[in-house]
Design an enzyme around this catalytic site. Structure first.
Site, PDB file in Angstrom:
ATOM      1  N   ARG A 190      14.187   9.857   3.900  1.00  0.00           N
ATOM      2  CA  ARG A 190      13.152   8.880   3.550  1.00  0.00           C
ATOM      3  C   ARG A 190      13.781   7.541   3.169  1.00  0.00           C
ATOM      4  NH1 ARG A 190       8.483   9.372  -1.203  1.00  0.00           N
ATOM      5  NH2 ARG A 190       7.701   7.246  -0.971  1.00  0.00           N
ATOM      6  N   ASN A 223       3.174  14.265   6.147  1.00  0.00           N
ATOM      7  CA  ASN A 223       3.097  12.956   6.802  1.00  0.00           C
ATOM      8  C   ASN A 223       4.055  12.855   7.991  1.00  0.00           C
ATOM      9  OD1 ASN A 223       1.141  11.469   5.311  1.00  0.00           O
ATOM     10  ND2 ASN A 223       2.557  11.372   3.583  1.00  0.00           N
ATOM     11  N   CYS A 261      -5.436  14.271   3.343  1.00  0.00           N
ATOM     12  CA  CYS A 261      -4.783  13.170   2.648  1.00  0.00           C
ATOM     13  C   CYS A 261      -5.505  12.959   1.321  1.00  0.00           C
ATOM     14  CB  CYS A 261      -4.840  11.899   3.495  1.00  0.00           C
ATOM     15  SG  CYS A 261      -4.053  10.450   2.754  1.00  0.00           S
ATOM     16  N   HIS A 266      -4.076   6.833   6.716  1.00  0.00           N
ATOM     17  CA  HIS A 266      -3.365   5.676   6.174  1.00  0.00           C
ATOM     18  C   HIS A 266      -3.762   4.370   6.862  1.00  0.00           C
ATOM     19  CE1 HIS A 266       0.127   8.096   4.133  1.00  0.00           C
ATOM     20  NE2 HIS A 266      -1.078   8.464   3.746  1.00  0.00           N
ATOM     21  N   TYR A 279      -2.470   1.205   2.273  1.00  0.00           N
ATOM     22  CA  TYR A 279      -1.542   1.074   3.402  1.00  0.00           C
ATOM     23  C   TYR A 279      -1.876  -0.104   4.313  1.00  0.00           C
ATOM     24  CZ  TYR A 279       0.151   5.605   1.921  1.00  0.00           C
ATOM     25  OH  TYR A 279       0.684   6.623   1.178  1.00  0.00           O
TER      26      TYR A 279
END
Length: 427
Positions: free
Chosen positions: A90, A144, A164, A194, A244
Site C-alpha cells: 500500500r 478494495n 463498502c 468510491h 473519494y
C-alpha cells in the site's frame, strides 16, 4: 450457522467481531472462523475475538486457522477483507504515482490499478475453493477496489455482493445531525464504488421527505469539512459527494498535499502495530478506541445487515455493489454499480434510480471504462506474455481520468510493473 472471514488477522477484525456480538439477534452465528496466513496476527486477533464474544455473552464459537479449505468448509457465507502485499505494498501504491504528478491512492488511479492486479487473481482462487466446498455459500467482498473485485467475482459466476462503508457512514452522520434513528434515513446514493453522490436524504423511506437541502443549509460547513472539500463546492453541487471525489475534483491540490506528508499507509502501519500490542493484552475484551483511527467505521453493522439479509432472504434495502443490469442505462449491464438494492436469497437487485445528471454520468461512464480495462489486465495469465501485459496496464491507465495522458500512462506503467513484478503472472 458458520461464517468465515478471510483476512481474519486484520486489525480491522475486532470491529467486525464487536458487530457480530452486539447484533447477535440479527444473525444467529454459531461458529466464526478467522482465516489468515499470518499465524502470529491470527493468535492475537483471535484471542481478542473470543474475549469480546465472552464479555458480551455471545454463545458462538470463535476459532482461527491458516488452512483456507478447512476454514471455509461448511460456511454459509465467507467475508473477504484482503490486502495482498500488506501495508508495504500500500505504501508503494501511495508514493510512486506522485513521482509523475498523479494521485497516489490505494483504490483509484495508478495505485488502485496496482492493487487490483495483485488482488483479483487471489480473490478468484479463494472464491473457486469456496465454491468447490460450499456451492451455495455467499461471498461478501469488502476487499478494495471493491467495484473491480466484485465484478471479477460476478463475471465468474460466484454468489457475491460487494460492500463498502461509505453509505452507512453517511447514513449514521446524517441521522446524528437530524437527531433521528439511522434506520429512518434513506439515501439516494448512486454511482460506482468510491465514486458516489448522495442526491437525496429521505426520512422514513424512498418516498419520504427529502431533507438534503435542510442538511446542507444547516450543516453544510461540517459536512464539507468531513469531506475535506470547500463548502462552496458542496453548495454549488447541491449533493454530497463521497470523500473519494476529492481526487477528481481537486487533483492537483491533493497531489501537493500528499507530497507534503507521510503516506496514509505509513500512518496506518504505526496504528496497526500499536493495536496489535493492545490485542496481546489478555485483559482487553473490547475493541479499543484507537481502532476508530484505522478506518472501516460501521463496517460491522453493514456486514451483519448484508449477511443476515442474504441468508435470511429478507428482501430489505441496502446500499451494495452489484451488476448494473439496466439500472443506469448508459452503462453496460455487467458494470458493477453502488446503489440501493433489495437483498435476499437470490442476491442483490438494484432498485430503479432517477436518471443520473450529466455532471455525474460522464465521470461514472469514464471510470467504468477504466474498471473494465483494469479487470482485463488483472485476468491476464502467464501465457499472455510481457508485451500483452504491459499493453493492458497502459490501456487501463490511459483510460483513467486521473491519468489520461500518454506520457504519464507510459511512466506509470513502467513503475507499476517494477513495483509489482512478483504479483504479475505475465511479467
Amino acid at each position: 450457522m458458520k461464517l468465515a472471514v478471510v483476512g481474519g488477522g486484520s486489525t480491522y477484525t475486532p470491529e467486525l467481531i464487536d458487530g457480530f456480538a452486539r447484533l447477535r439477534d440479527a444473525l444467529h452465528l454459531e461458529e466464526l472462523v478467522l482465516i489468515d496466513p499470518a499465524a502470529d496476527r491470527l493468535e492475537l486477533v483471535g484471542g481478542l475475538a473470543r474475549r469480546i464474544f465472552a464479555k458480551q455473552g455471545h454463545p458462538g464459537k470463535v476459532s482461527w486457522t491458516s488452512d483456507l479449505d478447512a476454514g471455509v468448509d461448511g460456511a454459509a457465507a465467507v467475508l473477504l477483507q484482503l490486502r495482498v502485499g500488506g501495508q508495504a505494498a500500500r505504501n508503494k501504491d501511495e508514493t510512486w504515482p506522485l513521482e509523475c504528478g498523479c494521485v497516489g491512492q490505494e483504490t483509484t488511479g495508478a495505485g488502485g490499478l496496482a492493487k487490483a492486479l495483485r488482488t483479483v487473481p487471489i480473490v478468484l482462487d479463494i472464491a473457486e475453493r469456496v465454491r468447490r466446498r460450499n456451492p451455495d455459500a455467499w461471498i461478501v467482498d469488502f476487499t478494495n477496489p471493491v467495484g473491480i473485485v466484485t465484478r471479477a467475482l460476478l463475471t465468474e459466476g460466484h454468489q457475491a455482493v460487494g460492500l463498502c462503508n461509505v453509505a452507512i457512514g453517511f447514513q449514521r452522520k446524517f441521522a446524528r445531525l437530524l437527531d433521528v434513528a439511522p434506520d429512518q434515513i434513506y439515501l439516494d446514493h448512486v454511482g460506482l464504488n468510491h465514486l458516489t453522490w448522495e442526491r437525496g436524504v429521505r426520512i422514513g423511506g424512498p418516498t419520504g421527505d427529502d431533507v438534503l437541502p435542510k442538511l446542507l443549509a444547516e450543516h453544510g460547513e461540517a459536512i464539507a469539512a468531513d469531506l475535506h472539500m470547500p463548502r462552496d463546492l458542496v453548495d454549488r453541487l447541491g449533493v454530497v459527494p463521497s470523500y473519494y471525489l476529492r481526487y477528481f475534483y481537486e487533483h492537483d491540490a491533493v497531489v501537493r498535499e500528499l507530497k507534503s506528508k507521510p503516506s496514509r499507509a505509513a500512518e496506518v502501519a504505526a496504528i496497526e502495530q500499536e493495536l496489535l500490542d493492545m490485542y496481546a493484552d489478555p485483559a482487553l475484551d473490547e475493541k479499543p478506541e484507537l481502532l476508530s483511527k484505522r478506518g472501516g467505521a460501521f463496517y460491522s453493522e453493514a456486514a451483519v445487515s448484508l449477511t443476515s439479509s442474504l441468508l435470511g432472504d429478507t428482501g430489505d434495502v441496502q446500499v451494495v455493489n452489484a451488476f448494473n443490469n439496466g439500472t443506469l442505462p448508459f452503462l453496460p449491464d455487467d458494470a458493477v454499480i453502488e446503489v440501493p438494492a433489495a437483498v435476499g436469497a437470490n442476491g442483490a437487485k438494484p432498485l430503479p434510480v432517477a436518471p443520473l445528471e450529466p455532471l455525474y454520468a460522464g465521470l461514472t461512464a469514464h471510470v467504468t471504462a477504466y474498471e473494465h480495462l483494469a479487470l482485463d489486465a488483472a485476468l491476464l495469465g502467464a501465457g499472455a506474455g510481457a508485451a500483452a501485459g504491459r499493453r493492458a496496464v497502459f490501456n487501463a491507465l490511459l483510460a483513467h481520468p486521473l491519468v489520461g495522458q500518454i506520457e504519464y500512462a507510459d511512466q506509470l506503467t513502467d513503475a507499476l510493473i517494477a513495483h509489482n513484478r512478483e504479483h504479475l503472472a505475465w511479467a
